[in-house]
Design a protein around this motif. Structure first.
Motif, mmCIF file in Angstrom:
data_model
loop_
_atom_site.group_PDB
_atom_site.id
_atom_site.type_symbol
_atom_site.label_atom_id
_atom_site.label_comp_id
_atom_site.label_asym_id
_atom_site.label_seq_id
_atom_site.Cartn_x
_atom_site.Cartn_y
_atom_site.Cartn_z
ATOM 1 N N SER A 16 0.926 -1.337 -0.446
ATOM 2 C CA SER A 16 0.051 -0.036 0.064
ATOM 3 C C SER A 16 0.572 1.306 -0.431
ATOM 4 O O SER A 16 1.969 0.856 0.350
ATOM 5 C CB SER A 16 -0.958 -0.311 0.874
ATOM 6 O OG SER A 16 -2.200 -1.043 1.343
ATOM 7 N N GLU A 17 0.378 2.200 -0.532
ATOM 8 C CA GLU A 17 0.736 3.646 -0.905
ATOM 9 C C GLU A 17 -0.211 4.504 -1.106
ATOM 10 O O GLU A 17 -1.211 4.713 -1.471
ATOM 11 C CB GLU A 17 1.623 3.649 -2.145
ATOM 12 C CG GLU A 17 2.746 4.629 -1.970
ATOM 13 C CD GLU A 17 3.389 5.298 -3.017
ATOM 14 O OE1 GLU A 17 3.923 5.895 -3.149
ATOM 15 O OE2 GLU A 17 3.175 4.637 -4.008
ATOM 16 N N ILE A 18 -0.385 5.603 0.124
ATOM 17 C CA ILE A 18 -0.636 7.363 0.366
ATOM 18 C C ILE A 18 -0.136 8.227 -0.185
ATOM 19 O O ILE A 18 0.722 8.504 0.562
ATOM 20 C CB ILE A 18 -1.199 6.870 1.645
ATOM 21 C CG1 ILE A 18 -2.090 5.670 2.586
ATOM 22 C CG2 ILE A 18 -2.086 7.716 1.404
ATOM 23 C CD1 ILE A 18 -2.671 5.569 3.801
ATOM 24 N N THR A 19 -0.682 8.702 -1.105
ATOM 25 C CA THR A 19 0.016 9.825 -1.543
ATOM 26 C C THR A 19 -0.858 11.362 -1.260
ATOM 27 O O THR A 19 -2.591 11.167 -1.299
ATOM 28 C CB THR A 19 0.130 9.298 -2.633
ATOM 29 O OG1 THR A 19 -1.279 9.236 -4.007
ATOM 30 C CG2 THR A 19 1.175 8.392 -3.225
ATOM 31 N N GLY A 20 -0.911 12.310 -2.300
ATOM 32 C CA GLY A 20 -1.984 13.545 -1.493
ATOM 33 C C GLY A 20 -1.707 14.222 -0.112
ATOM 34 O O GLY A 20 -0.872 13.586 0.137
ATOM 35 N N ASP A 21 -2.744 14.907 -0.219
ATOM 36 C CA ASP A 21 -2.559 15.874 0.846
ATOM 37 C C ASP A 21 -3.274 16.413 1.190
ATOM 38 O O ASP A 21 -4.959 16.030 0.757
ATOM 39 C CB ASP A 21 -1.813 16.846 0.606
ATOM 40 C CG ASP A 21 -2.030 18.159 -0.766
ATOM 41 O OD1 ASP A 21 -2.901 18.302 -1.055
ATOM 42 O OD2 ASP A 21 -1.248 18.447 -1.114
ATOM 43 N N GLN A 24 -6.044 18.586 -1.268
ATOM 44 C CA GLN A 24 -5.861 17.973 -2.744
ATOM 45 C C GLN A 24 -6.676 16.192 -2.701
ATOM 46 O O GLN A 24 -7.798 15.857 -3.393
ATOM 47 C CB GLN A 24 -4.750 17.502 -3.854
ATOM 48 C CG GLN A 24 -4.295 19.178 -3.995
ATOM 49 C CD GLN A 24 -4.464 19.743 -4.932
ATOM 50 O OE1 GLN A 24 -5.237 19.078 -5.887
ATOM 51 N NE2 GLN A 24 -4.954 21.270 -4.711
ATOM 52 N N TYR A 26 -6.150 12.400 -0.280
ATOM 53 C CA TYR A 26 -5.351 11.141 0.054
ATOM 54 C C TYR A 26 -5.928 10.368 -1.871
ATOM 55 O O TYR A 26 -7.239 9.636 -1.540
ATOM 56 C CB TYR A 26 -5.184 10.863 0.926
ATOM 57 C CG TYR A 26 -4.675 11.856 2.396
ATOM 58 C CD1 TYR A 26 -3.222 11.629 2.412
ATOM 59 C CD2 TYR A 26 -5.770 13.044 2.725
ATOM 60 C CE1 TYR A 26 -2.783 12.404 3.115
ATOM 61 C CE2 TYR A 26 -4.813 13.673 3.442
ATOM 62 C CZ TYR A 26 -4.040 13.792 3.988
ATOM 63 O OH TYR A 26 -2.849 14.755 4.271
ATOM 64 N N VAL A 27 -4.904 9.892 -1.952
ATOM 65 C CA VAL A 27 -5.466 8.250 -2.386
ATOM 66 C C VAL A 27 -4.120 6.695 -2.020
ATOM 67 O O VAL A 27 -2.904 7.714 -1.916
ATOM 68 C CB VAL A 27 -4.474 8.498 -3.839
ATOM 69 C CG1 VAL A 27 -5.087 7.259 -5.204
ATOM 70 C CG2 VAL A 27 -5.579 9.978 -4.526
ATOM 71 N N ALA A 28 -5.183 5.878 -2.143
ATOM 72 C CA ALA A 28 -4.343 4.700 -1.812
ATOM 73 C C ALA A 28 -4.239 3.795 -2.875
ATOM 74 O O ALA A 28 -5.112 3.825 -3.537
ATOM 75 C CB ALA A 28 -5.039 3.982 -0.394
ATOM 76 N N ILE A 29 -3.234 3.294 -3.051
ATOM 77 C CA ILE A 29 -3.077 2.990 -3.789
ATOM 78 C C ILE A 29 -2.414 1.212 -3.284
ATOM 79 O O ILE A 29 -1.359 0.970 -2.912
ATOM 80 C CB ILE A 29 -1.996 3.292 -4.787
ATOM 81 C CG1 ILE A 29 -1.872 4.315 -5.603
ATOM 82 C CG2 ILE A 29 -1.559 2.522 -5.653
ATOM 83 C CD1 ILE A 29 -0.914 5.072 -6.411
#
Length: 176
Positions: A16-21, A24, A26-29
């Motif tokens: 899992s990788e969580i990106t964003g702030d 804007q 957050y997105v969990a991939i």
């Protein structure tokens, strides 16, 4: 102010990788962790299909560091290496490897005992499941019978028989 922490529960077999702030969003991939299947093939009529061949598997993470530990029952040492023994038709599946793992598969004693070793997809980087195949082709030789130039010997015999028949036919024809 308040501090928030975004996290996702671990899911077996996925990274899992969580990106964003906060602004804007957050997105969990979630990315499925790939497997590497290593299989053995022996080719050639005289190839020993029951012979065990030692195969070395080397793994490194996306930063080039050795991948260590147990994956699919295969134990990788501090150098990211493991050795498995396989005969024709056997395979081992190394499961749930980190995405981006680099791999190299080689035979420990390649090109020996009359076998020529070749490889199919035995080096690369895992982003999805892969199968690496190590092939040993037995380089067949026709056993030496000790007979030399048998074709010309047979031809000479046939020519002699034909000559005898021709002469016998000629003698019989001339007797009339």
């Amino acid at each position: 102010g308040h501090t928030y922490r975004i996290a996702e529960d671990a899911v077996d077999g996925y990274e899992s990788e969580i990106t964003g702030d906060a602004e804007q969003g957050y997105v969990a991939i979630n990315t499925r962790m790939p497997s590497l299947t290593v299989q053995k093939k022996v080719e050639g009529k005289l190839g020993d299909k029951t012979k065990q061949f030692e195969i070395k598997i080397r793994l490194a993470d996306k930063n080039g560091n050795p991948v260590t530990g147990s994956y699919g029952g295969v134990e990788f040492d501090s150098h990211g290496e493991a050795v498995v023994s396989l005969c024709d038709g056997e395979q081992v599946c190394i499961e749930k490897l980190p995405v981006g793992t680099g791999y190299q598969v080689t035979e420990v004693l390649a090109d020996r005992e009359g076998y020529q070793t070749s490889y199919e997809t035995c080096e690369g980087t895992l982003s999805a499941d892969r199968t690496a195949t190590v092939i040993n082709r037995y380089m067949e030789e026709i056993p030496d019978s000790g007979i030399r130039d048998a074709g010309s010997f047979i031809s000479r015999q046939q020519l002699a028989r034909d000559e005898i028949r021709r002469r016998q036919g000629g003698l019989l024809a001339g007797a009339d």
